[in-house]
Design a protein around this motif. Structure first.
Motif, PDB file in Angstrom:
ATOM      1  N   ILE A   1       4.408  -3.213  -7.435  1.00  0.00           N
ATOM      2  CA  ILE A   1       2.673  -2.628  -7.750  1.00  0.00           C
ATOM      3  C   ILE A   1       1.943  -2.612  -6.207  1.00  0.00           C
ATOM      4  N   GLY A   2       1.328  -1.423  -6.529  1.00  0.00           N
ATOM      5  CA  GLY A   2       1.126  -0.252  -5.207  1.00  0.00           C
ATOM      6  C   GLY A   2      -0.842  -0.004  -5.679  1.00  0.00           C
ATOM      7  N   VAL A   3      -1.122   0.053  -4.336  1.00  0.00           N
ATOM      8  CA  VAL A   3      -2.626   0.268  -4.494  1.00  0.00           C
ATOM      9  C   VAL A   3      -2.299   1.986  -2.865  1.00  0.00           C
TER      10      VAL A   3
ATOM     11  N   GLY B   1      -7.295   3.262  -3.885  1.00  0.00           N
ATOM     12  CA  GLY B   1      -8.043   1.923  -4.247  1.00  0.00           C
ATOM     13  C   GLY B   1      -7.471   2.276  -5.805  1.00  0.00           C
ATOM     14  N   THR B   2      -6.991   3.010  -5.263  1.00  0.00           N
ATOM     15  CA  THR B   2      -5.687   3.267  -7.433  1.00  0.00           C
ATOM     16  C   THR B   2      -5.134   2.781  -7.203  1.00  0.00           C
ATOM     17  N   VAL B   3      -5.039   2.021  -8.477  1.00  0.00           N
ATOM     18  CA  VAL B   3      -3.595   0.316  -8.491  1.00  0.00           C
ATOM     19  C   VAL B   3      -2.278   1.167  -9.263  1.00  0.00           C
TER      20      VAL B   3
ATOM     21  N   ALA C   1       0.509  -0.889  -0.319  1.00  0.00           N
ATOM     22  CA  ALA C   1      -0.099   0.454  -0.030  1.00  0.00           C
ATOM     23  C   ALA C   1       0.749   1.223  -0.081  1.00  0.00           C
ATOM     24  N   ILE C   2       0.814   2.262  -0.780  1.00  0.00           N
ATOM     25  CA  ILE C   2       1.839   3.118  -0.772  1.00  0.00           C
ATOM     26  C   ILE C   2       0.867   4.248  -1.558  1.00  0.00           C
ATOM     27  N   ASP C   3       1.452   5.663  -1.022  1.00  0.00           N
ATOM     28  CA  ASP C   3       0.471   6.873  -0.762  1.00  0.00           C
ATOM     29  C   ASP C   3       0.997   7.261  -2.228  1.00  0.00           C
ATOM     30  N   PHE C   4       0.306   7.098  -3.417  1.00  0.00           N
ATOM     31  CA  PHE C   4       0.805   7.753  -4.759  1.00  0.00           C
ATOM     32  C   PHE C   4       0.404   8.716  -5.372  1.00  0.00           C
ATOM     33  N   GLY C   5      -0.981   9.653  -3.958  1.00  0.00           N
ATOM     34  CA  GLY C   5      -1.406  10.692  -4.437  1.00  0.00           C
ATOM     35  C   GLY C   5      -2.546  10.888  -4.903  1.00  0.00           C
ATOM     36  N   LEU C   6      -3.241   9.470  -5.168  1.00  0.00           N
ATOM     37  CA  LEU C   6      -4.476   9.348  -6.358  1.00  0.00           C
ATOM     38  C   LEU C   6      -5.455   8.819  -5.946  1.00  0.00           C
ATOM     39  N   PRO C   7      -6.482   8.932  -6.681  1.00  0.00           N
ATOM     40  CA  PRO C   7      -8.022   8.012  -5.589  1.00  0.00           C
ATOM     41  C   PRO C   7      -7.389   7.346  -4.771  1.00  0.00           C
TER      42      PRO C   7
ATOM     43  N   ARG D   1      -9.403  -4.465  -4.473  1.00  0.00           N
ATOM     44  CA  ARG D   1      -8.165  -4.229  -5.692  1.00  0.00           C
ATOM     45  C   ARG D   1      -7.489  -5.970  -5.621  1.00  0.00           C
ATOM     46  N   VAL D   2      -7.798  -6.657  -4.669  1.00  0.00           N
ATOM     47  CA  VAL D   2      -6.502  -7.708  -4.174  1.00  0.00           C
ATOM     48  C   VAL D   2      -6.697  -9.108  -5.481  1.00  0.00           C
ATOM     49  N   PRO D   3      -7.808  -9.446  -6.000  1.00  0.00           N
ATOM     50  CA  PRO D   3      -7.860 -10.328  -7.514  1.00  0.00           C
ATOM     51  C   PRO D   3      -7.643  -9.647  -7.963  1.00  0.00           C
ATOM     52  N   GLU D   4      -7.628  -7.883  -8.822  1.00  0.00           N
ATOM     53  CA  GLU D   4      -7.141  -7.650  -9.612  1.00  0.00           C
ATOM     54  C   GLU D   4      -5.337  -6.894  -9.688  1.00  0.00           C
ATOM     55  N   VAL D   5      -5.240  -7.277  -8.406  1.00  0.00           N
ATOM     56  CA  VAL D   5      -2.715  -7.052  -8.508  1.00  0.00           C
ATOM     57  C   VAL D   5      -2.155  -8.129  -8.420  1.00  0.00           C
ATOM     58  N   ALA D   6      -3.306  -9.329  -7.701  1.00  0.00           N
ATOM     59  CA  ALA D   6      -3.084 -11.035  -8.481  1.00  0.00           C
ATOM     60  C   ALA D   6      -2.954 -11.314  -9.500  1.00  0.00           C
TER      61      ALA D   6
END
Length: 219
Positions: free
Chosen positions: A130-132, A84-86, A76-82, A151-156
């Motif tokens: 790969i961060g969310v 749940g964004t991957v 989990a990373i603070d990308f400054g995005l909405p 987002r778990v299945p999507e990132v998997a």
């Protein structure tokens, strides 16, 4: 830390490690761990691919990361995005992203791990993150929030696609009746289903403390 010759010989050549890092006790911070748990439950990863729950071990992970052909980090990373964004980052941008966007102590420690690997000449040949974007990392004892859990299945799936495209590695799907939380990656008590379903109510846990005490301390 020094890795013995015997330990080095035991590791397959060209290792590719999928590493989930984070703290499952703090809601969305456990995202990376939950992704590798999801993958372990649904696929078998033959050598040279490996899955690892890196938790918050920081520098203790160093011996496990030396000389990798590839490293795929999920966190989990603070990308400054909405929320749940991957978002995916590759190569030299990975350590700088973790350093600039760190949200917890485990990320500070992992930035140091990457720097030490490079300094010692043992950096992975390829590295990707790969961060969310998390929603909440302050809920002690909480599970993943709905936008992040979705987002778990999507990132998997993104991890599997990356393994196929970058390393020609194709994990073997487990039979539907053989899937299970953790699949040996972690103990059953802290698997996602048991952990999230077993959480006590706010009243039982006094989760947010006694407002009378908090008011006096704050005043």
């Amino acid at each position: 830390m020094i890795v013995s010759t015997k330990e080095q010989a035991a590791r397959p050549h060209g290792r590719v490690l999928i590493l989930g890092i984070g703290n499952i006790l703090w809601a969305d911070e456990g995202f990376g761990v939950r992704v590798v748990e999801y993958l372990a439950a649904r696929h078998h990863f033959p050598a040279p691919a490996e899955l690892m729950d890196g938790g918050t071990q920081g520098l203790y992970l160093l011996p496990q990361l030396e000389g990798l052909d590839g490293l795929v980090i999920v966190d989990a990373i603070d990308f400054g995005l909405p929320p749940g964004t991957v978002h995916t980052v590759r190569g030299a941008d990975v350590p700088s992203t973790i350093g600039a966007r760190k949200m917890s102590l485990h990320q500070t420690g992992f930035q140091e791990v990457l720097a030490l690997l490079d300094l010692r000449g043992h950096a992975p040949r390829k590295v990707a993150l790969i961060g969310v974007q998390p929603v909440n990392m302050q809920d002690y004892g909480g599970g993943l929030t709905p936008p992040v859990a979705a987002r778990v299945p999507e990132v998997a799936a993104a991890v599997l696609a990356m393994l196929a495209a970058d390393y020609d590695i194709h994990p073997i799907p487990r039979a539907p009746d053989a899937t299970q939380d953790g699949a040996g990656l972690m103990t059953a008590a802290v698997s996602r289903t048991a952990y999230e379903n077993g959480r006590p109510t706010e009243a039982e846990a006094c989760r947010y403390g006694d407002p009378r005490v908090l008011t006096r301390m704050g005043g």
